[in-house]
Design a protein around this motif. Structure first.
Motif, PDB file in Angstrom:
ATOM      1  N   LYS A  29      38.767  42.744  32.550  1.00 60.90           N
ATOM      2  CA  LYS A  29      37.532  43.283  32.789  1.00 60.90           C
ATOM      3  C   LYS A  29      38.744  44.325  33.941  1.00 60.90           C
ATOM      4  O   LYS A  29      37.969  45.166  34.396  1.00 60.90           O
ATOM      5  CB  LYS A  29      37.216  43.190  33.550  1.00 60.90           C
ATOM      6  CG  LYS A  29      35.271  42.211  33.135  1.00 60.90           C
ATOM      7  CD  LYS A  29      34.362  41.521  33.501  1.00 60.90           C
ATOM      8  CE  LYS A  29      33.395  40.613  33.087  1.00 60.90           C
ATOM      9  NZ  LYS A  29      32.774  39.513  33.613  1.00 60.90           N
ATOM     10  N   GLN A  32      37.307  48.619  31.937  1.00 67.86           N
ATOM     11  CA  GLN A  32      36.370  48.836  32.281  1.00 67.86           C
ATOM     12  C   GLN A  32      35.304  49.944  31.018  1.00 67.86           C
ATOM     13  O   GLN A  32      34.680  50.916  31.777  1.00 67.86           O
ATOM     14  CB  GLN A  32      34.863  48.314  33.410  1.00 67.86           C
ATOM     15  CG  GLN A  32      35.760  47.078  34.081  1.00 67.86           C
ATOM     16  CD  GLN A  32      34.463  46.434  35.256  1.00 67.86           C
ATOM     17  OE1 GLN A  32      33.706  47.108  35.150  1.00 67.86           O
ATOM     18  NE2 GLN A  32      35.045  45.939  36.348  1.00 67.86           N
ATOM     19  N   ASN A  34      32.460  50.525  29.661  1.00 65.03           N
ATOM     20  CA  ASN A  34      31.367  50.702  29.965  1.00 65.03           C
ATOM     21  C   ASN A  34      30.915  51.471  30.758  1.00 65.03           C
ATOM     22  O   ASN A  34      29.985  52.644  31.442  1.00 65.03           O
ATOM     23  CB  ASN A  34      30.312  49.830  30.488  1.00 65.03           C
ATOM     24  CG  ASN A  34      30.069  48.061  29.184  1.00 65.03           C
ATOM     25  OD1 ASN A  34      30.421  48.820  27.782  1.00 65.03           O
ATOM     26  ND2 ASN A  34      29.972  47.120  28.858  1.00 65.03           N
ATOM     27  N   ARG A  35      31.815  51.922  31.981  1.00 63.61           N
ATOM     28  CA  ARG A  35      32.001  53.071  32.805  1.00 63.61           C
ATOM     29  C   ARG A  35      31.722  53.670  33.096  1.00 63.61           C
ATOM     30  O   ARG A  35      31.794  54.741  33.135  1.00 63.61           O
ATOM     31  CB  ARG A  35      32.576  51.900  33.978  1.00 63.61           C
ATOM     32  CG  ARG A  35      31.971  50.749  35.529  1.00 63.61           C
ATOM     33  CD  ARG A  35      32.925  50.581  36.178  1.00 63.61           C
ATOM     34  NE  ARG A  35      32.111  49.799  36.790  1.00 63.61           N
ATOM     35  CZ  ARG A  35      32.497  49.359  38.120  1.00 63.61           C
ATOM     36  NH1 ARG A  35      32.300  50.859  38.212  1.00 63.61           N
ATOM     37  NH2 ARG A  35      31.652  48.289  38.668  1.00 63.61           N
ATOM     38  N   VAL A 195      28.326  43.322  28.753  1.00 67.59           N
ATOM     39  CA  VAL A 195      29.536  43.516  30.684  1.00 67.59           C
ATOM     40  C   VAL A 195      31.256  44.420  29.885  1.00 67.59           C
ATOM     41  O   VAL A 195      31.458  44.847  30.600  1.00 67.59           O
ATOM     42  CB  VAL A 195      29.562  42.690  31.052  1.00 67.59           C
ATOM     43  CG1 VAL A 195      27.855  42.982  31.968  1.00 67.59           C
ATOM     44  CG2 VAL A 195      29.837  41.527  31.039  1.00 67.59           C
ATOM     45  N   TYR A 212      25.339  46.509  32.002  1.00 67.48           N
ATOM     46  CA  TYR A 212      26.742  46.982  31.335  1.00 67.48           C
ATOM     47  C   TYR A 212      28.125  46.142  32.423  1.00 67.48           C
ATOM     48  O   TYR A 212      28.776  46.292  32.355  1.00 67.48           O
ATOM     49  CB  TYR A 212      27.039  48.379  31.461  1.00 67.48           C
ATOM     50  CG  TYR A 212      26.424  49.189  33.039  1.00 67.48           C
ATOM     51  CD1 TYR A 212      27.458  49.656  33.851  1.00 67.48           C
ATOM     52  CD2 TYR A 212      25.480  49.691  33.285  1.00 67.48           C
ATOM     53  CE1 TYR A 212      27.912  50.458  34.617  1.00 67.48           C
ATOM     54  CE2 TYR A 212      25.634  50.516  34.377  1.00 67.48           C
ATOM     55  CZ  TYR A 212      25.925  50.536  35.027  1.00 67.48           C
ATOM     56  OH  TYR A 212      26.773  51.678  36.377  1.00 67.48           O
ATOM     57  N   CYS A 213      27.651  46.190  33.547  1.00 69.03           N
ATOM     58  CA  CYS A 213      28.473  45.600  34.062  1.00 69.03           C
ATOM     59  C   CYS A 213      28.262  44.155  35.387  1.00 69.03           C
ATOM     60  O   CYS A 213      27.214  44.954  36.258  1.00 69.03           O
ATOM     61  CB  CYS A 213      29.323  46.678  34.690  1.00 69.03           C
ATOM     62  SG  CYS A 213      30.754  46.755  37.069  1.00 69.03           S
ATOM     63  N   THR A 215      30.199  43.082  37.688  1.00 70.90           N
ATOM     64  CA  THR A 215      31.212  43.854  38.905  1.00 70.90           C
ATOM     65  C   THR A 215      31.462  44.518  39.452  1.00 70.90           C
ATOM     66  O   THR A 215      32.843  45.336  40.112  1.00 70.90           O
ATOM     67  CB  THR A 215      32.563  43.383  38.059  1.00 70.90           C
ATOM     68  OG1 THR A 215      33.050  44.154  37.265  1.00 70.90           O
ATOM     69  CG2 THR A 215      33.413  41.864  37.739  1.00 70.90           C
ATOM     70  N   GLY A 216      29.782  44.760  39.398  1.00 72.81           N
ATOM     71  CA  GLY A 216      29.751  46.272  40.390  1.00 72.81           C
ATOM     72  C   GLY A 216      30.049  45.667  42.302  1.00 72.81           C
ATOM     73  O   GLY A 216      30.324  44.005  42.304  1.00 72.81           O
ATOM     74  N   ASN A 227      29.880  41.262  44.278  1.00 69.89           N
ATOM     75  CA  ASN A 227      29.358  41.565  43.293  1.00 69.89           C
ATOM     76  C   ASN A 227      28.012  42.397  42.785  1.00 69.89           C
ATOM     77  O   ASN A 227      28.009  41.113  43.798  1.00 69.89           O
ATOM     78  CB  ASN A 227      30.474  41.489  42.241  1.00 69.89           C
ATOM     79  CG  ASN A 227      31.468  40.986  41.477  1.00 69.89           C
ATOM     80  OD1 ASN A 227      32.358  41.843  42.457  1.00 69.89           O
ATOM     81  ND2 ASN A 227      32.382  40.144  41.330  1.00 69.89           N
ATOM     82  N   ASP A 229      25.675  42.911  40.062  1.00 69.51           N
ATOM     83  CA  ASP A 229      24.786  43.671  37.965  1.00 69.51           C
ATOM     84  C   ASP A 229      24.787  44.841  38.573  1.00 69.51           C
ATOM     85  O   ASP A 229      23.530  44.886  39.005  1.00 69.51           O
ATOM     86  CB  ASP A 229      24.209  42.788  38.029  1.00 69.51           C
ATOM     87  CG  ASP A 229      24.564  41.186  37.792  1.00 69.51           C
ATOM     88  OD1 ASP A 229      25.388  40.691  37.466  1.00 69.51           O
ATOM     89  OD2 ASP A 229      23.942  40.423  37.635  1.00 69.51           O
TER      90      ASP A 229
END
Length: 252
Positions: A29, A32, A34-35, A195, A212-213, A215-216, A227, A229
């Protein structure tokens, strides 16, 4: 010819090394992907539980959070300690909210549904109910029988559908989906967890919400868990189609 062969092998080795580095960055990660895919025009939400402790819904909304799913219950007798306050705060702030249940492999589905219905009450104007199905404790190494789990989960889903007149949404990672959900419950709205990779790699377009994450980091909560979600609604779907009393709840 010999030099060219060496050059080809060297290029292949470099490419393989780069792929390994990329794989490592994604799996740890540090990168990332996805971000980079989720854009400001997407409908982004969060899911939370007592681990985030006190939550300021207005602060979350001010950071672009458009909907929230919060843990309500688990198994046949457990209630999330922050659910009532989170539910009331979401109502007060006006942010669209839904309640999810963490499904136990060790309790009858009907009793779990009773726990959810008793705790959550009316969902009029709220997002459709959701159930989180994933391995916990030693269940990955000691998984439940597919047919037995299907029966209990069917009892749970049927009870919620009878109560709220919508099909509940099922959250699960891919390993659970392939073994337990796809053979029995593929007609239900799907909330996928992916993720590491884009949702299309996991499920094509057969999903409604994508986590999608995991560790937001956002402002607005003070729990020991730093973190939170992050989720996104599939483009082309309106939150109103996932609102009890607004649509059939299918999200399709």
């Amino acid at each position: 010819m010999k030099n060219r062969g060496i050059q080809v092998l060297a290029a292949a080795a470099v490419a393989a090394l780069l792929l390994l580095v990329l794989f490592f960055l994604v799996k740890t990660k540090r990168l990332q992907v996805n971000r980079l895919i989720v854009s400001p025009r997407d409908t982004v939400g969060v899911d939370l539980s007592e681990y985030q402790a006190e939550v300021d819904m207005d602060t979350l909304a001010g950071q672009g959070v458009s909907f929230i799913y919060m843990k309500a219950t688990e198994g046949s007798g457990y209630t999330d300690s922050r659910f009532s306050q989170n539910w009331e705060n979401a109502e007060r702030s006006g942010i669209p909210a839904g309640a999810y249940h963490f499904f136990s492999f060790d309790s009858p589905g009907k009793m779990q549904a009773e726990n959810y219905i008793r705790t959550v009450g009316s969902l009029d104007g709220k997002l459709i109910p959701a159930v989180d199905v994933e391995y916990y404790a030693d269940k990955r190494s000691n998984p439940p029988d597919s047919a037995e789990l299907a029966k209990e989960l069917r009892d749970f889903l049927d009870a919620l559908e009878a109560e709220y007149h919508v099909k509940p949404m099922i959250y699960c990672p891919r390993e659970i989906y392939e073994k337990y959900i796809a053979p029995y419950f593929d007609e239900y709205p799907r909330w996928i967890r992916s993720v590491y990779y884009p949702a299309q790699f996991e499920a094509g377009s057969r999903w409604v919400i994508w986590q999608y994450c995991d560790t937001g980091r956002l402002d607005g909560y003070v729990g020991g868990e730093k973190n939170i979600d992050l989720n996104v609604l599939r483009r082309g779907i309106d939150l109103r189609s996932l609102t009890v009393g607004e649509d059939d709840g299918s999200g399709k």
